[in-house]
Scaffold this motif. Structure first.
Motif, PDB file in Angstrom:
ATOM      1  N   VAL A 168     -55.635-101.669 -42.669  1.00  0.00           N
ATOM      2  CA  VAL A 168     -55.545-101.873 -44.113  1.00  0.00           C
ATOM      3  C   VAL A 168     -55.824-103.340 -44.431  1.00  0.00           C
ATOM      4  O   VAL A 168     -55.348-104.240 -43.741  1.00  0.00           O
ATOM      5  CB  VAL A 168     -54.150-101.484 -44.644  1.00  0.00           C
ATOM      6  N   ILE A 169     -56.632-103.539 -45.482  1.00  0.00           N
ATOM      7  CA  ILE A 169     -56.874-104.893 -45.988  1.00  0.00           C
ATOM      8  C   ILE A 169     -56.557-104.882 -47.473  1.00  0.00           C
ATOM      9  O   ILE A 169     -57.037-104.023 -48.220  1.00  0.00           O
ATOM     10  CB  ILE A 169     -58.332-105.332 -45.769  1.00  0.00           C
ATOM     11  N   ALA A 170     -55.714-105.842 -47.908  1.00  0.00           N
ATOM     12  CA  ALA A 170     -55.364-105.971 -49.319  1.00  0.00           C
ATOM     13  C   ALA A 170     -56.236-107.041 -49.953  1.00  0.00           C
ATOM     14  O   ALA A 170     -56.350-108.148 -49.429  1.00  0.00           O
ATOM     15  CB  ALA A 170     -53.889-106.332 -49.467  1.00  0.00           C
ATOM     16  N   LEU A 171     -56.858-106.701 -51.078  1.00  0.00           N
ATOM     17  CA  LEU A 171     -57.687-107.646 -51.826  1.00  0.00           C
ATOM     18  C   LEU A 171     -57.078-107.790 -53.213  1.00  0.00           C
ATOM     19  O   LEU A 171     -57.024-106.814 -53.973  1.00  0.00           O
ATOM     20  CB  LEU A 171     -59.140-107.148 -51.950  1.00  0.00           C
ATOM     21  N   SER A 172     -56.619-108.960 -53.539  1.00  0.00           N
ATOM     22  CA  SER A 172     -55.978-109.177 -54.832  1.00  0.00           C
ATOM     23  C   SER A 172     -56.674-110.300 -55.588  1.00  0.00           C
ATOM     24  O   SER A 172     -57.375-111.135 -55.007  1.00  0.00           O
ATOM     25  CB  SER A 172     -54.490-109.538 -54.637  1.00  0.00           C
ATOM     26  N   HIS A 173     -56.469-110.300 -56.896  1.00  0.00           N
ATOM     27  CA  HIS A 173     -57.069-111.336 -57.739  1.00  0.00           C
ATOM     28  C   HIS A 173     -56.395-112.683 -57.481  1.00  0.00           C
ATOM     29  O   HIS A 173     -55.176-112.774 -57.322  1.00  0.00           O
ATOM     30  CB  HIS A 173     -56.913-110.957 -59.211  1.00  0.00           C
ATOM     31  N   GLN A 174     -57.216-113.720 -57.440  1.00  0.00           N
ATOM     32  CA  GLN A 174     -56.715-115.095 -57.288  1.00  0.00           C
ATOM     33  C   GLN A 174     -57.348-115.939 -58.387  1.00  0.00           C
ATOM     34  O   GLN A 174     -58.586-116.010 -58.502  1.00  0.00           O
ATOM     35  CB  GLN A 174     -57.085-115.651 -55.917  1.00  0.00           C
ATOM     36  N   ASP A 175     -56.513-116.556 -59.188  1.00  0.00           N
ATOM     37  CA  ASP A 175     -57.018-117.328 -60.331  1.00  0.00           C
ATOM     38  C   ASP A 175     -57.957-118.452 -59.912  1.00  0.00           C
ATOM     39  O   ASP A 175     -58.892-118.798 -60.646  1.00  0.00           O
ATOM     40  CB  ASP A 175     -55.850-117.903 -61.140  1.00  0.00           C
ATOM     41  N   ASP A 176     -57.701-119.046 -58.737  1.00  0.00           N
ATOM     42  CA  ASP A 176     -58.523-120.173 -58.290  1.00  0.00           C
ATOM     43  C   ASP A 176     -59.730-119.740 -57.470  1.00  0.00           C
ATOM     44  O   ASP A 176     -60.454-120.570 -56.934  1.00  0.00           O
ATOM     45  CB  ASP A 176     -57.671-121.144 -57.473  1.00  0.00           C
TER      46      ASP A 176
END
Length: 1021
Positions: A168-176
């Motif tokens: 499993v790989i988690a991809l989340s939003h990053q503001d920077d």
């Protein structure tokens, strides 16, 4: 001058060729998209379906707000969360469903994460994505990443899963990080053909190109510059990317373009795309993309022209969309469409597009105003006139809808249509339309639609009913309901009759139901008493009467309509006799007809209207659907709901062909439009699946047997030696028409063919051994599936059926026989001389008498069955034996249905012949271990040792069908009988009389339920 003529001709072309409009545009704004709706009453676990998918086996899966359901075309199998049951559904609120390239079903829930359905064990496996993974979260979207990967969109971001390894790989939003996934809850995922992954969230749209890890935002421009939430994504066959949003409309990215373009509705009234929530997108065909909305039903967009139309719930229509709140859309493997929403599950069958329906009295502003279309007229200007059972006429333009409505007005009997049935219509050469009603003949002027009461002749009552009209060669022919046929020249002010009462008395009947111009000088007139041919040159009338017994004669009296085919042959539709085609005459001049009836494929014996389409094919409207007939081979294909024809009950002589060559049929409920060039053979080969298996009455997982072969057999022990297998061919278009067959290799000699109401292969008390149950299924047109299913079965022996026990028993038996032989030898030798003397003294007469006495004492002389007294004696012995062995035993009481009518009608010799036939047939179909007796009169009893009631039911059904297939010949009269049977299984410590009383009560229930059936005691209610 030539230029002027060319311009004028170009201007006139649309009027001269009104039927050449694009077929796709004709009727499109009038016809209904017809649905079949399912809800709680049909077995859905909850009335709001929220997600739809079709798995690799072909099952349809429906996720709801209250559980998950699987549909096999006949019943819903429900799944609910149960904390006490390992492998149960983790959450009742299903948010999304997805089928991966391996055919596996994935379930995204509202609050309990992701689960995978394990079909081999009929259970759910919860996907563990670790501490940073899904946990117990909301799953909003699932999509494939090639054959072995899975993208999962949640309210926590985007995840990549490799199911085979669990990585499993988690991809989340990053503001920077501008290349990270878009922010917000993931609501839509789409992997396109170019390898891009599109991600739609509450806060926008982005894509990741193949071979990169960077997400590229895709701006969606709005008038207010608001943040656009993306709720649905879809790629069509031409590579367009369609984008559904939350209250900001539908957008499309054309192939090669990078910026989404908004879609503007072409239906200005009721526009919803800019304000509603788009929940789902699916392609219904190459020219139709469906968009489910949360408040306005379904919006259909043509991907090429961008033309839009709406599919909405209409409470006035029986086949309407269930509700306007749509949550999910799906196109299944057969090309049919499914819509789930607040009102339940709606199904639009793939009818191949040959038949369209306009429902009457709907809420459409430009729709048909009357409920029941009783007469139809296609006029030369391309329009269609519809007359109604309730009175009045609509004038329909196929491209725009209703352009005129002629409402009845009883207060103006001379200048308005009456409040009564419109029976017939005909168009004159100047465009005027004559209308026949129950209250007289009316003339409607072309253009102005001015209505005038018309008088045929001073001799005819102007308010007399007019059943049919024909304008031919300048003559108006008027068929009366009670006063025969009238003919008058149009425009003849003197109103001199060409044909009137002085001639009409020679016709078969004064009630005229059809008038048709034939070849040469022939005019054909049909009525309630056969057919007439009028020679227009000599005024001679040939009366053609029906003779049902003569296969070459007219089959029935009531002639409902006629047509002339391209070979110049007369076709006649009748009530009660099907269709008759006049193929020629005999040597004596007698008309010869070729009959088409139910056995040839007609859907009903009452045929209401015959029409010839632009290709020369014959179409028939009947009392149970439409049929198309090849005039060369007379091959018939029946068309009903599955082929797109929800209207089934058509009106007599209600139909016309429009300028496009399309047959139009008037029916109870509306109008059917036939575009025969779209009709194709139904070649869909549905997958065959096992929907339920029960061993010893207990359900076991059946999914593993849906594969082409299964190496692990079903095991039947002596304690569970009963098997019931339910199976389904997944053609959802008309599952009631699917055919089935099964065969247990090693037990059944032949295939057992059955229909959709009996999709069950059941066996009890199978002998020990190995078997293979083979299953077959067909589509709605009887085309068998490409592969059969094979289920291996192994029946284990009881201890007394094992080889070692049989060997030991044989040895003991041999020893006992040897001792008995030795002890008896001496005695037998001493008795030999005396016995030989006694035998010699017996005469042949005495032997014959003894044999006759025994036969009279035990055998019923009429049927050859044992009599009641002997049956009871042997039955008590067999029951006692069954108790000692602990084996089941069942009793069936069989009685002939309506036997008294045979004796009363044909006499007692005929009744005796029937009883002999019943006895013979029954003895031919029972087993050697069964006991059959005639109990009295027309009542028989059948005792079945070593047989539980499930097996007895299977055997009794076969016996009932066998008797129904036999007949008794009584001096040339063929008598067929049916029987009713009551079944009961012996209870512990029960007497034969008590068993007999319970079986007799079941027989009485079978009689009460309509006869010709088998009823098990205990199911009598």
């Amino acid at each position: 001058m030539q230029v002027r003529w060319c311009v004028a001709l170009m201007a006139l072309l649309p009027l001269l060729c009104p039927g050449r409009a694009d077929a796709a545009e004709r009727w499109v704004d009038l016809v209904e998209t017809v649905f079949q709706n399912y809800g709680r009453e049909q077995g859905l676990p909850h009335p709001v379906p929220t997600a739809l998918a079709q798995d690799g086996d072909g099952f349809l899966w429906i996720g709801t707000q209250g559980g998950l359901a699987r549909w096999d075309g006949y019943r819903f199998h429900g799944y609910q969360p149960d904390p006490k049951k390992p492998g149960s559904l983790p959450d009742s609120y299903i948010q999304t469903l997805h089928t991966d390239p391996h055919g596996r079903l994935w379930v995204g829930t509202s609050a309990s994460g992701l689960a995978r359905y394990d079909r081999d064990h009929d259970r759910f496996a919860i996907v563990d994505l670790g501490a940073g993974g899904l946990g117990r979260t909301h799953v909003g979207a699932i999509a494939d990443d090639g054959p072995n990967g899975l993208w999962v969109g949640t309210d926590e971001g985007l995840y990549h899963l490799v199911p085979d390894t669990g990585a499993v790989i988690a991809l989340s939003h990053q503001d920077d990080n501008p290349g990270s996934p878009p922010d917000g809850q993931v609501q839509a995922l789409l992997p396109d053909r170019a390898g891009r992954l599109w991600v739609g969230t509450q806060k926008g749209l982005a894509y990741r190109a193949a071979g990169t890890d960077r997400f590229v935002p895709v701006p969606i421009a709005t008038a207010s510059d608001a943040v656009v939430g993306v709720t649905a994504l879809f790629e069509d066959d031409d590579g367009r990317i369609w984008i559904g949003t939350n209250r900001h409309g539908v957008y499309v990215i054309e192939q090669g373009a990078g910026t989404p373009s908004p879609i503007e509705e072409t239906e200005t009234a009721g526009s919803v795309l800019q304000s509603d929530w788009i929940s789902s997108i699916a392609a219904a065909g190459p020219r139709e993309i469906w968009f489910g909305t949360r408040a306005a039903g379904i919006v259909v967009i043509d991907p090429t022209t961008k033309r839009t139309r709406h599919i909405r719930h209409d409470r006035t229509l029986p086949g309407s969309l269930a509700h306007d709140d749509i949550w999910a859309l799906l196109r299944d493997s057969a090309g049919s469409m499914w819509a789930g929403g607040t009102g339940g599950l709606s199904y639009h069958t793939n009818g191949l597009g040959a038949i369209s329906t306009i429902f009457g009295a709907s809420n459409r502003a430009n729709g048909v105003s009357g409920a029941d279309v009783y007469t139809v007229l296609g006029t030369r200007d391309g329009r269609v006139w519809l007359g109604f059972l309730s009175g009045g006429i609509d004038v329909i333009d196929p491209t725009v809808g209703r352009v005129a409505q002629l409402a009845p007005d009883p207060t103006r009997p001379g200048s308005a249509l009456p409040q009564d049935i419109v029976l017939s219509m005909a168009e004159a050469g100047n465009g005027d339309v004559f209308v026949g009603t129950f209250r007289g003949l009316y003339r409607i002027e072309a253009g102005s639609h001015k209505v005038t009461l018309a008088q045929v002749s001073p001799q005819r009552d102007p308010h007399a009913a007019v059943s049919d009209l024909l304008i031919d060669d300048g003559i108006l022919w008027v068929g009366g309901v009670t006063d025969g046929l009238w003919g008058v020249k149009l425009g003849d002010k003197s109103q001199d009759l060409v044909f009137g009462p002085a001639d009409a008395f020679r016709l078969n009947d004064k009630e005229i139901d059809g008038i048709k111009r034939g070849v040469g000088q022939d005019l054909w007139i049909g009525g309630r008493n056969g057919l007439n041919r009028l020679d227009l040159a000599t005024r001679a009338i040939e009366r053609i009467l029906p003779d049902p017994a003569d296969p070459t004669a007219l089959p029935a009296r009531f002639v409902s309509s006629m047509l002339m085919d391209r070979q110049g042959r007369l076709w006649v539709s009748t009530f009660g006799g099907g269709i008759a085609v006049m193929t020629g005459r005999s040597g004596t001049g007698k008309p010869l007809f070729h009959r088409l009836t139910l056995s040839d494929g007609l859907p009903h014996i009452n045929v209401d209207k015959l029409l010839l389409d632009g290709r020369g094919m014959v179409w028939a409207g009947t009392d149970d659907g439409l049929a198309v007939i090849d005039p060369t081979t007379f091959a018939i294909r029946a068309l009903r709901h599955a082929e797109g024809s929800p209207l089934l009950d058509y009106f007599a002589n209600a139909g016309s062909v429009d300028t496009a060559g399309e047959p139009l049929f008037g029916a109870k409920g509306g109008l059917a439009i036939v575009q025969g060039d779209r009709l194709a053979d139904w070649d869909f080969r549905p997958p065959l699946v096992v929907s339920d298996i029960r061993i010893g009455g207990v359900a076991v997982p059946s999914g593993r047997f849906d594969s082409p072969a299964s190496a692990t057999p079903l095991i039947l022990t002596p304690e569970t030696n009963s098997l019931a297998v339910e199976f389904s061919a997944l053609d959802f278009t008309a599952p009631e028409r699917n055919r089935y067959a099964y065969r247990l290799e090693g037990f059944d000699r032949n295939w057992v063919e059955t229909d959709a109401s009996r999709r069950l292969a059941a066996y009890t008390n199978l002998p020990p051994g190995s078997y293979t149950l083979r299953l077959r299924g067909s589509n709605r047109d009887g085309v068998w599936t490409e592969r059969d299913l094979a289920i291996p079965i192994k029946v284990l022996p009881a201890w007394y059926q094992t080889l070692w026990f049989m060997i030991a028993a044989a040895m003991v038996a041999l020893a006992m026989v040897a001792g008995l032989v030795r002890s008896r030898t001496a005695y037998l030798r001493r008795r030999q001389a005396e016995l030989e003397r006694q035998i010699a003294d017996r005469t042949a007469d005495l032997r014959s008498a003894n044999e006759r006495l025994y036969e009279l004492a035990t055998i019923d002389p009429l049927t050859g069955c044992i009599n009641r007294r002997h049956f009871v004696e042997r039955a008590n012995d067999l029951i006692a034996l069954s108790r000692r062995l602990g084996a089941p035993i069942s009793l069936a009481i069989m009685d002939l249905d309506e036997f008294k009518n045979v004796n009363d009608t044909y006499g007692h010799p005929a009744g005796d012949a029937v009883l002999r036939m019943i006895g013979r047939t029954s003895q031919n179909h029972i087993r050697v271990t069964d006991l059959l007796g005639r109990i009295g009169g027309e009542e028989f009893a059948l005792l079945m040792p070593n047989t539980a009631v499930e097996g007895a039911l299977h055997f009794a059904e076969r016996l009932r069908e066998a008797i129904g297939d036999e007949a008794a010949d009584v001096e040339g009269t063929i008598l067929r009988m049916t029987v009713s049977l009551g079944l009961a299984e012996m209870r512990p410590n029960e007497s034969f009389d008590q068993l007999y009383a319970r079986a007799d009560a079941a027989l009485y229930a079978a009689k009460e339920a309509g006869r010709n059936r088998v009823v098990i005691e205990g199911n009598c209610g």
